[in-house]
Scaffold this motif. Structure first.
Motif, PDB file in Angstrom:
ATOM      1  N   ALA A   1       0.733  -1.118   0.141  1.00  0.00           N
ATOM      2  CA  ALA A   1      -0.219  -0.019   0.176  1.00  0.00           C
ATOM      3  C   ALA A   1       0.794   1.170  -0.085  1.00  0.00           C
ATOM      4  N   VAL A   2       1.938   1.159   0.706  1.00  0.00           N
ATOM      5  CA  VAL A   2       2.801   2.423   0.926  1.00  0.00           C
ATOM      6  C   VAL A   2       3.717   2.589  -0.325  1.00  0.00           C
ATOM      7  N   THR A   3       4.205   1.385  -0.907  1.00  0.00           N
ATOM      8  CA  THR A   3       5.494   1.704  -2.110  1.00  0.00           C
ATOM      9  C   THR A   3       4.749   1.338  -3.357  1.00  0.00           C
ATOM     10  N   GLY A   4       3.723   0.599  -3.120  1.00  0.00           N
ATOM     11  CA  GLY A   4       2.953   0.430  -4.728  1.00  0.00           C
ATOM     12  C   GLY A   4       3.771  -0.809  -5.343  1.00  0.00           C
ATOM     13  N   LEU A   5       4.726  -1.484  -4.823  1.00  0.00           N
ATOM     14  CA  LEU A   5       5.523  -2.639  -5.124  1.00  0.00           C
ATOM     15  C   LEU A   5       4.612  -3.818  -4.713  1.00  0.00           C
ATOM     16  N   PRO A   6       4.560  -4.852  -5.649  1.00  0.00           N
ATOM     17  CA  PRO A   6       3.677  -6.004  -5.607  1.00  0.00           C
ATOM     18  C   PRO A   6       4.419  -6.863  -4.372  1.00  0.00           C
ATOM     19  N   SER A   7       3.480  -7.705  -3.778  1.00  0.00           N
ATOM     20  CA  SER A   7       4.178  -8.753  -3.085  1.00  0.00           C
ATOM     21  C   SER A   7       4.577  -9.620  -3.681  1.00  0.00           C
ATOM     22  N   LYS A   8       5.836 -10.547  -3.376  1.00  0.00           N
ATOM     23  CA  LYS A   8       6.436 -11.493  -3.766  1.00  0.00           C
ATOM     24  C   LYS A   8       5.614 -12.995  -3.443  1.00  0.00           C
ATOM     25  N   ASP A   9       5.066 -12.845  -2.222  1.00  0.00           N
ATOM     26  CA  ASP A   9       3.995 -13.941  -1.791  1.00  0.00           C
ATOM     27  C   ASP A   9       4.751 -15.137  -1.711  1.00  0.00           C
ATOM     28  N   ARG A  10       6.137 -15.141  -1.359  1.00  0.00           N
ATOM     29  CA  ARG A  10       6.839 -16.512  -0.940  1.00  0.00           C
ATOM     30  C   ARG A  10       7.499 -16.607   0.324  1.00  0.00           C
ATOM     31  N   PHE A  11       6.680 -16.241   1.218  1.00  0.00           N
ATOM     32  CA  PHE A  11       7.062 -16.200   2.855  1.00  0.00           C
ATOM     33  C   PHE A  11       7.464 -17.769   3.144  1.00  0.00           C
ATOM     34  N   VAL A  12       8.765 -17.837   3.659  1.00  0.00           N
ATOM     35  CA  VAL A  12       8.910 -19.146   4.338  1.00  0.00           C
ATOM     36  C   VAL A  12       9.502 -18.736   5.885  1.00  0.00           C
ATOM     37  N   PRO A  13       8.660 -19.071   6.776  1.00  0.00           N
ATOM     38  CA  PRO A  13       9.177 -18.771   8.012  1.00  0.00           C
ATOM     39  C   PRO A  13      10.492 -19.467   8.312  1.00  0.00           C
ATOM     40  N   HIS A  14      11.317 -18.587   8.724  1.00  0.00           N
ATOM     41  CA  HIS A  14      12.626 -19.159   9.489  1.00  0.00           C
ATOM     42  C   HIS A  14      13.639 -18.300  10.229  1.00  0.00           C
ATOM     43  N   ILE A  15      14.695 -18.657  10.771  1.00  0.00           N
ATOM     44  CA  ILE A  15      15.608 -17.916  11.660  1.00  0.00           C
ATOM     45  C   ILE A  15      16.919 -18.109  10.872  1.00  0.00           C
ATOM     46  N   THR A  16      17.418 -17.293  10.101  1.00  0.00           N
ATOM     47  CA  THR A  16      18.567 -17.494   9.428  1.00  0.00           C
ATOM     48  C   THR A  16      19.785 -17.582  10.420  1.00  0.00           C
ATOM     49  N   ILE A  17      20.635 -18.644  10.208  1.00  0.00           N
ATOM     50  CA  ILE A  17      21.840 -18.690  11.080  1.00  0.00           C
ATOM     51  C   ILE A  17      22.982 -18.519  10.307  1.00  0.00           C
ATOM     52  N   ALA A  18      23.141 -18.466   8.948  1.00  0.00           N
ATOM     53  CA  ALA A  18      24.349 -18.403   8.219  1.00  0.00           C
ATOM     54  C   ALA A  18      23.962 -17.916   6.894  1.00  0.00           C
ATOM     55  N   LYS A  19      24.660 -16.945   5.982  1.00  0.00           N
ATOM     56  CA  LYS A  19      24.596 -17.062   4.825  1.00  0.00           C
ATOM     57  C   LYS A  19      25.707 -17.321   3.871  1.00  0.00           C
ATOM     58  N   LYS A  20      25.610 -17.193   2.507  1.00  0.00           N
ATOM     59  CA  LYS A  20      26.591 -17.607   1.498  1.00  0.00           C
ATOM     60  C   LYS A  20      28.077 -17.258   2.095  1.00  0.00           C
ATOM     61  N   ARG A  21      28.912 -18.445   2.220  1.00  0.00           N
ATOM     62  CA  ARG A  21      30.348 -18.051   2.303  1.00  0.00           C
ATOM     63  C   ARG A  21      31.139 -17.735   1.220  1.00  0.00           C
TER      64      ARG A  21
END
Length: 129
Positions: free
Chosen positions: A61-81
């Motif tokens: 509503a605020v940005t006008g950008l569409p939602s990607k609607d691909r929500f995967v609930p998780h807690i990130t513990i590491a990113k690409k090395r």
């Protein structure tokens, strides 16, 4: 836009109760030999899903950008090395561990800094159910 979004998020946070999620496993996005993200998985939770849908709608509503609607609930513990070394990861489930959720944050991203994510506002959730 940030101030408009803050107003929207503050209002919706007051309407959503705090809740508890269940962390229930270890998993990753991308190939097991070089995942992009390693994370703790979260059991499906209707209160979390409702909150995410409302936050997504407010952002749209605020940005006008569409939602990607691909929500995967998780807690990130590491990113690409930053290495080509191969890993041998496998997903795993374990006994659920409860984690209380009583707020969420709006972050500003600084792609070239460490840390990359800076919390710029915290939104307390309403009273627990």
């Amino acid at each position: 836009m940030i101030s408009k979004l803050s107003v929207q998020l503050r209002s919706l946070s007051e309407r959503h109760p705090g809740f508890t999620i269940q962390v229930d496993g270890f998993n990753f996005f991308g190939p097991s030999t070089g995942p992009r993200v390693t994370y703790l998985s979260v059991t499906k939770n209707m209160l979390l899903e409702r909150l995410q849908k409302d936050v997504s709608a407010a952002v749209t509503a605020v940005t006008g950008l569409p939602s990607k609607d691909r929500f995967v609930p998780h807690i990130t513990i590491a990113k690409k090395r930053k290495t080509d070394e191969r890993l041998a990861l496998s997903s795993d489930l374990f006994d659920p561990y409860p984690v209380s959720v009583d707020n969420f944050h709006l972050f500003q991203i600084h792609p070239h800094n460490t840390p990359k994510y800076e919390p710029i506002e915290t939104f307390p959730l309403g009273r627990p159910d």
